[in-house]
Design a protein around this motif. Sequence first.
Motif, mmCIF file in Angstrom:
data_model
loop_
_atom_site.group_PDB
_atom_site.id
_atom_site.type_symbol
_atom_site.label_atom_id
_atom_site.label_comp_id
_atom_site.label_asym_id
_atom_site.label_seq_id
_atom_site.Cartn_x
_atom_site.Cartn_y
_atom_site.Cartn_z
ATOM 1 N N ALA A 35 31.020 151.862 19.462
ATOM 2 C CA ALA A 35 32.083 150.876 19.249
ATOM 3 C C ALA A 35 32.666 151.009 17.845
ATOM 4 C CB ALA A 35 31.557 149.468 19.476
ATOM 5 N N ARG A 36 31.825 151.187 16.852
ATOM 6 C CA ARG A 36 32.300 151.318 15.475
ATOM 7 C C ARG A 36 33.130 152.586 15.294
ATOM 8 N NH1 ARG A 36 33.744 148.421 12.621
ATOM 9 N NH2 ARG A 36 32.941 149.217 10.681
ATOM 10 N N ILE A 50 28.383 143.360 21.866
ATOM 11 C CA ILE A 50 29.058 144.654 21.833
ATOM 12 C C ILE A 50 29.969 144.809 23.045
ATOM 13 C CG2 ILE A 50 28.727 147.148 21.846
ATOM 14 C CD1 ILE A 50 25.961 146.550 20.496
ATOM 15 N N THR A 51 29.443 144.521 24.231
ATOM 16 C CA THR A 51 30.251 144.683 25.437
ATOM 17 C C THR A 51 31.415 143.703 25.453
ATOM 18 O OG1 THR A 51 28.710 143.293 26.687
ATOM 19 C CG2 THR A 51 28.413 145.685 26.854
ATOM 20 N N ASP A 52 31.221 142.501 24.911
ATOM 21 C CA ASP A 52 32.314 141.527 24.835
ATOM 22 C C ASP A 52 33.427 142.053 23.931
ATOM 23 O OD1 ASP A 52 33.563 138.930 25.304
ATOM 24 O OD2 ASP A 52 33.079 138.526 23.194
ATOM 25 N N ALA A 63 41.761 147.295 18.646
ATOM 26 C CA ALA A 63 40.346 147.173 18.308
ATOM 27 C C ALA A 63 39.983 145.750 17.907
ATOM 28 C CB ALA A 63 39.982 148.135 17.190
ATOM 29 N N TYR A 64 38.913 145.242 18.507
ATOM 30 C CA TYR A 64 38.395 143.922 18.170
ATOM 31 C C TYR A 64 37.772 144.000 16.788
ATOM 32 C CZ TYR A 64 35.616 139.633 18.596
ATOM 33 O OH TYR A 64 35.070 138.404 18.404
ATOM 34 N N GLY A 65 37.992 143.002 15.980
ATOM 35 C CA GLY A 65 37.416 143.002 14.640
ATOM 36 C C GLY A 65 37.630 141.682 13.943
#
Length: 76
Positions: A35-36, A50-52, A63-65
């Motif tokens: 993911a990173r 992580i999956t969320d 990208a989620y962040g």
Amino acid sequence: MRDKGVGTYLAAPSRGLDGTAQKRWDHELDLYRQARREGIQPDGTTLNQITDAMRRSDAAGMAYGRDFNKATPIEA
């Protein structure tokens, strides 16, 4: 069996060694690293977090962040 090289994978729960837990932990950390590498910043290192983050990234197309919720939607 020892002469044949047959063994168990960390099967000593009395000493805190559990192969299943170790494999699960390694899988979570590998998924976090993946993911990173994709630019996603999960809220933590647990499988659910992580999956969320990955699911939200796929749905939003970014990208989620940290600033994910503040970003404006991409207009096509």
